[in-house]
Design a protein around this motif. Structure first.
Motif, PDB file in Angstrom:
ATOM      1  N   LEU A  35     -28.791 -18.015  42.893  1.00  0.00           N
ATOM      2  CA  LEU A  35     -28.214 -16.945  42.082  1.00  0.00           C
ATOM      3  C   LEU A  35     -28.279 -17.297  40.605  1.00  0.00           C
ATOM      4  CD1 LEU A  35     -25.098 -15.943  44.221  1.00  0.00           C
ATOM      5  CD2 LEU A  35     -27.210 -14.643  43.910  1.00  0.00           C
ATOM      6  N   ASP A  36     -28.057 -18.564  40.288  1.00  0.00           N
ATOM      7  CA  ASP A  36     -28.103 -19.003  38.898  1.00  0.00           C
ATOM      8  C   ASP A  36     -29.507 -18.839  38.306  1.00  0.00           C
ATOM      9  OD1 ASP A  36     -26.810 -20.060  36.609  1.00  0.00           O
ATOM     10  OD2 ASP A  36     -27.722 -22.019  37.010  1.00  0.00           O
ATOM     11  N   LYS A  37     -30.528 -18.925  39.170  1.00  0.00           N
ATOM     12  CA  LYS A  37     -31.914 -18.756  38.724  1.00  0.00           C
ATOM     13  C   LYS A  37     -32.340 -17.297  38.747  1.00  0.00           C
ATOM     14  CE  LYS A  37     -33.265 -23.327  40.293  1.00  0.00           C
ATOM     15  NZ  LYS A  37     -33.948 -24.086  41.340  1.00  0.00           N
ATOM     16  N   GLY A  38     -31.403 -16.400  39.070  1.00  0.00           N
ATOM     17  CA  GLY A  38     -31.708 -14.975  39.065  1.00  0.00           C
ATOM     18  C   GLY A  38     -32.355 -14.463  40.336  1.00  0.00           C
ATOM     19  N   MET A  39     -32.352 -15.260  41.394  1.00  0.00           N
ATOM     20  CA  MET A  39     -32.960 -14.831  42.656  1.00  0.00           C
ATOM     21  C   MET A  39     -31.918 -14.134  43.519  1.00  0.00           C
ATOM     22  SD  MET A  39     -35.432 -18.059  43.633  1.00  0.00           S
ATOM     23  CE  MET A  39     -34.121 -19.243  43.842  1.00  0.00           C
ATOM     24  N   GLY A  40     -32.359 -13.195  44.344  1.00  0.00           N
ATOM     25  CA  GLY A  40     -31.497 -12.563  45.319  1.00  0.00           C
ATOM     26  C   GLY A  40     -31.412 -13.445  46.551  1.00  0.00           C
ATOM     27  N   LYS A  42     -35.451  -8.377  51.010  1.00  0.00           N
ATOM     28  CA  LYS A  42     -34.623  -7.628  50.078  1.00  0.00           C
ATOM     29  C   LYS A  42     -33.796  -6.562  50.788  1.00  0.00           C
ATOM     30  CE  LYS A  42     -37.624  -8.250  46.151  1.00  0.00           C
ATOM     31  NZ  LYS A  42     -38.422  -7.635  45.123  1.00  0.00           N
ATOM     32  N   VAL A  67     -27.267  -9.777  45.003  1.00  0.00           N
ATOM     33  CA  VAL A  67     -28.205  -9.794  43.884  1.00  0.00           C
ATOM     34  C   VAL A  67     -27.415 -10.174  42.644  1.00  0.00           C
ATOM     35  CG1 VAL A  67     -29.828  -8.454  42.528  1.00  0.00           C
ATOM     36  CG2 VAL A  67     -29.591  -8.016  44.973  1.00  0.00           C
ATOM     37  N   PRO A  68     -27.857 -11.193  41.921  1.00  0.00           N
ATOM     38  CA  PRO A  68     -27.100 -11.652  40.762  1.00  0.00           C
ATOM     39  C   PRO A  68     -27.081 -10.613  39.647  1.00  0.00           C
ATOM     40  CG  PRO A  68     -29.236 -12.689  40.809  1.00  0.00           C
ATOM     41  CD  PRO A  68     -29.111 -11.908  42.091  1.00  0.00           C
ATOM     42  N   GLU A  69     -25.931 -10.491  39.017  1.00  0.00           N
ATOM     43  CA  GLU A  69     -25.814  -9.584  37.876  1.00  0.00           C
ATOM     44  C   GLU A  69     -25.778 -10.376  36.581  1.00  0.00           C
ATOM     45  OE1 GLU A  69     -22.765  -6.695  38.312  1.00  0.00           O
ATOM     46  OE2 GLU A  69     -23.349  -6.225  40.357  1.00  0.00           O
ATOM     47  N   GLY A  70     -25.795 -11.666  36.683  1.00  0.00           N
ATOM     48  CA  GLY A  70     -25.773 -12.552  35.522  1.00  0.00           C
ATOM     49  C   GLY A  70     -25.776 -13.976  36.022  1.00  0.00           C
ATOM     50  N   ALA A  71     -25.449 -14.891  35.158  1.00  0.00           N
ATOM     51  CA  ALA A  71     -25.419 -16.298  35.551  1.00  0.00           C
ATOM     52  C   ALA A  71     -24.231 -16.546  36.477  1.00  0.00           C
ATOM     53  CB  ALA A  71     -25.320 -17.181  34.307  1.00  0.00           C
TER      54      ALA A  71
END
Length: 157
Positions: free
Chosen positions: A62-67, A3, A14-18
């Motif tokens: 990123l689509d799965k919310g992972m960094g 991280k 880091v994803p902020e959304g989909a």
């Protein structure tokens, strides 16, 4: 990976959304054309297949919310970053470094580990585990342990 950033050329996204649907379309399957990256301004950049695979994995993560951390293989990591990468504690890593199991750089008081050395160490460990498991399976087969343990357990009373 980790991280925290591992140097000036490393960025952690880091994803902020989909993931944007346009990005999904760019990385979509079914196209017979060479992969390309399309910017918001319409600029197109042809991509080698290897880069396409990397971007696809990044987009899916990123689509799965992972960094996702992108780092050059020659990046230098702190002992904490290296320990996080290997999934071990920092004191355990320091002992491994002191024993010479993984190369390190110590320009002053602090130790640094190259990402490439960590990846090599991981691969070496995987190979050793695989060879040990193969030896155990062969020995078990040779000693007839598979036949001895086949079926329900024996009654002990």
């Amino acid at each position: 990976m980790t991280k925290t950033a591992a140097g000036p050329d490393v960025r952690t996204y880091v994803p902020e959304g989909a993931v944007d649907p346009a990005l999904k379309a760019i990385l979509g399957e079914g196209s017979t054309q060479r992969p390309e990256l399309v910017g918001a301004n319409g600029e197109r950049l042809l991509l080698p297949e290897a880069m396409y695979d990397v971007l696809r994995q990044v987009a899916e993560a990123l689509d799965k919310g992972m960094g996702v951390t992108v780092a050059p293989k020659n990046a230098r990591l702190t002992t904490q970053e290296a320990a996080d990468f290997l999934g071990i504690s920092r004191p355990t890593l320091v002992r491994m470094l002191e024993r010479g199991e993984i190369p390190m750089e110590k320009p002053g008081r602090h130790r640094f580990v190259r990402l490439a050395d960590l990846v090599d160490y991981q691969q070496h460990q995987r190979n050793q585990r695989r060879e040990a498991l193969e030896r155990m399976a062969l020995e078990s087969e040779r000693d007839g342990l598979y036949e001895a343990t086949d079926g329900p357990p024996r009654r002990t009373r």
